[in-house]
Design an enzyme around this catalytic site. Structure first.
Site, PDB file in Angstrom:
ATOM      1  N   ARG A   1      20.717 -13.004   6.077  1.00  0.00           N
ATOM      2  CA  ARG A   1      19.953 -12.029   6.849  1.00  0.00           C
ATOM      3  C   ARG A   1      18.553 -11.930   6.241  1.00  0.00           C
ATOM      4  O   ARG A   1      18.351 -11.278   5.214  1.00  0.00           O
ATOM      5  CB  ARG A   1      20.664 -10.678   6.815  1.00  0.00           C
ATOM      6  CG  ARG A   1      20.152  -9.673   7.829  1.00  0.00           C
ATOM      7  CD  ARG A   1      20.704  -8.305   7.524  1.00  0.00           C
ATOM      8  NE  ARG A   1      20.019  -7.704   6.390  1.00  0.00           N
ATOM      9  CZ  ARG A   1      20.593  -6.884   5.513  1.00  0.00           C
ATOM     10  NH1 ARG A   1      21.875  -6.594   5.603  1.00  0.00           N
ATOM     11  NH2 ARG A   1      19.879  -6.367   4.521  1.00  0.00           N
TER      12      ARG A   1
ATOM     13  N   HIS B   1      18.950  -4.847   7.686  1.00  0.00           N
ATOM     14  CA  HIS B   1      20.185  -4.660   8.444  1.00  0.00           C
ATOM     15  C   HIS B   1      19.856  -4.096   9.823  1.00  0.00           C
ATOM     16  O   HIS B   1      20.327  -4.586  10.843  1.00  0.00           O
ATOM     17  CB  HIS B   1      21.119  -3.721   7.694  1.00  0.00           C
ATOM     18  CG  HIS B   1      22.375  -3.400   8.432  1.00  0.00           C
ATOM     19  ND1 HIS B   1      23.377  -4.317   8.610  1.00  0.00           N
ATOM     20  CD2 HIS B   1      22.787  -2.263   9.041  1.00  0.00           C
ATOM     21  CE1 HIS B   1      24.356  -3.768   9.300  1.00  0.00           C
ATOM     22  NE2 HIS B   1      24.016  -2.513   9.574  1.00  0.00           N
TER      23      HIS B   1
ATOM     24  N   TYR C   1      17.708  -3.219  -2.633  1.00  0.00           N
ATOM     25  CA  TYR C   1      18.992  -3.692  -3.156  1.00  0.00           C
ATOM     26  C   TYR C   1      19.110  -5.210  -3.283  1.00  0.00           C
ATOM     27  O   TYR C   1      20.151  -5.700  -3.719  1.00  0.00           O
ATOM     28  CB  TYR C   1      20.151  -3.161  -2.292  1.00  0.00           C
ATOM     29  CG  TYR C   1      20.050  -3.483  -0.810  1.00  0.00           C
ATOM     30  CD1 TYR C   1      20.405  -4.736  -0.323  1.00  0.00           C
ATOM     31  CD2 TYR C   1      19.617  -2.536   0.102  1.00  0.00           C
ATOM     32  CE1 TYR C   1      20.332  -5.037   1.030  1.00  0.00           C
ATOM     33  CE2 TYR C   1      19.528  -2.811   1.450  1.00  0.00           C
ATOM     34  CZ  TYR C   1      19.896  -4.061   1.915  1.00  0.00           C
ATOM     35  OH  TYR C   1      19.810  -4.358   3.249  1.00  0.00           O
TER      36      TYR C   1
END
Length: 388
Positions: A284, A288, A297
């Protein structure tokens, strides 16, 4: 693989450098450098298909336009025109490969990120924007496009897909030998959803009833902010064996390999041989959703590493290197993408606000007494503002 204890493999080995790139079990037909791979292991030889120049150019066009849909929608959200948007940047090959492997009679159960599959099914991308703008709850007919409404509840669509596939069995459209009749189902989900009970229950039912369903997991390695190593101790595709059906891992940034593997899994399902788990190993590149900040993160080095595996760039290199597309072809695709972007911007802003009472229209085929009372009460509430 060595073990550091009696309870399972060492995570450092499972998710070491080799696994971070998919591992040796990855089905790949087109390398990140744009080189065609033919020397496949015996178990993968069935996937070494011949692709026409027209097919390859079609894959390229699909991926470029799908990426433009994604970037335009992201920009529209940043300008306050959409409430939220689920990005697919970097996952174009996984979606286009899977989408183009479908036959008209096959049925798709998506998550909320399958914009590329929706494109392959002929769905106007403006209909996707309507959902994320909040003017409808999904305006397309799932039966017309053989493409279900987006599912926000994580993993729930895998149960829906399995049930639909079992219904196909009972309708006699599986294993008849008629290629225009036999049908299968694809259930899309992500690596994060693989931890949900619904997904595992779907695996059990699909295996028990030999349902004609392909479980297509886009493993983009991040369940929102949780990395894949927090979710599993083995590669996801290997989980299928525990339920009694085959699994295969494919390079999800390789549209050729994804198409070949999905096509084989779908045909297996149509012939009545049961379910398959396809793990499309990808990444990705974006967030998100537009409410997420992935810099909190994950490392930028990982993103830079995966930029070198860009699914569109590798196919472009292959087309140019082998003389399969002229410069005018790429110019035309760019112009088409620009026009699509303009259409999406204009169409999104022109969407009319929904009637407040429209939310009651399609709850039931025939409105119930209780729902009618709720509708009338809400109408009376709104009328107060009109009088004022």
């Amino acid at each position: 693989m060595s073990h550091t204890s009696g309870f399972g493999p060492d995570l450092a080995e499972v998710f070491g450098p080799s696994q971070r790139d998919g591992g040796p079990e990855l089905v790949q037909l087109l390398t990140p450098e744009g080189e065609r791979v033919h020397d496949l292991p015996p178990e993968f030889e069935q996937f070494d298909l011949d692709f026409s120049a027209e097919q390859l150019r079609g894959f390229y066009r699909d991926m470029v336009l799908t990426r433009r849909i994604d970037t335009e929608a992201t920009a529209l959200q940043r300008h306050g025109e959409l409430g939220i948007w689920a990005q697919l940047l970097g996952q174009e090959a996984a979606q286009i490969g899977a989408g183009r492997a479908l036959r008209p009679q096959d049925h798709v159960f998506p998550t909320y990120r399958e914009h590329g599959v929706a494109w392959c099914r002929g769905l106007d991308p403006l209909r996707l924007l309507g959902l994320f703008r909040g003017v409808d709850q999904g305006s397309w007919d799932p039966e017309e496009f053989r493409f279900g409404l987006y599912t926000i509840v994580i993993g729930a669509q895998t149960l829906h897909a399995t049930g639909y596939a079992m219904g196909m069995q009972r309708d006699g459209v599986v294993g008849t030998g008629d290629p225009d009749r036999d049908a299968a189902v694809v259930a899309h989900f992500g690596d994060g959803a693989s931890s949900q009970g619904d997904v595992n229950e779907a695996f059990i039912f699909a295996a028990s009833y030999n349902a004609p369903v392909v479980f297509f997991c886009q493993n983009n390695q991040w369940a929102i902010s949780e990395p894949i190593e927090r979710q599993t101790r083995i590669p996801l595709y290997q989980r299928a064996l525990g339920f009694g059906f085959p699994g295969v891992r494919v390079d999800g940034n390789d549209v050729l390999a994804t198409y070949a593997v999905t096509q084989a899994a779908l045909q297996r399902a149509r012939e009545g041989q049961g379910p398959t788990l396809v793990e499309a190993y990808t990444y990705r590149m974006g967030a998100h959703t537009t409410t997420d900040d992935p810099t909190r993160y994950r490392l930028s080095d990982d993103v830079e590493h995966w930029k070198l595996k860009d699914p569109i760039a590798r196919l472009e290199v292959y087309l140019k290197r082998n003389g399969l597309a002229e410069g005018s072809f790429f110019d035309d695709i760019k112009d088409e993408a620009d026009q699509l972007g303009a259409t999406l911007r204009e169409g999104c802003r022109a969407m009319p606000d929904p009637r407040p009472l429209a939310m009651f229209d399609h709850v039931y085929a025939e409105i119930t007494e209780e729902l009618a009372a709720q509708r009338d009460g809400f109408a009376a509430y709104l009328a107060q503002f009109e009088e004022a």
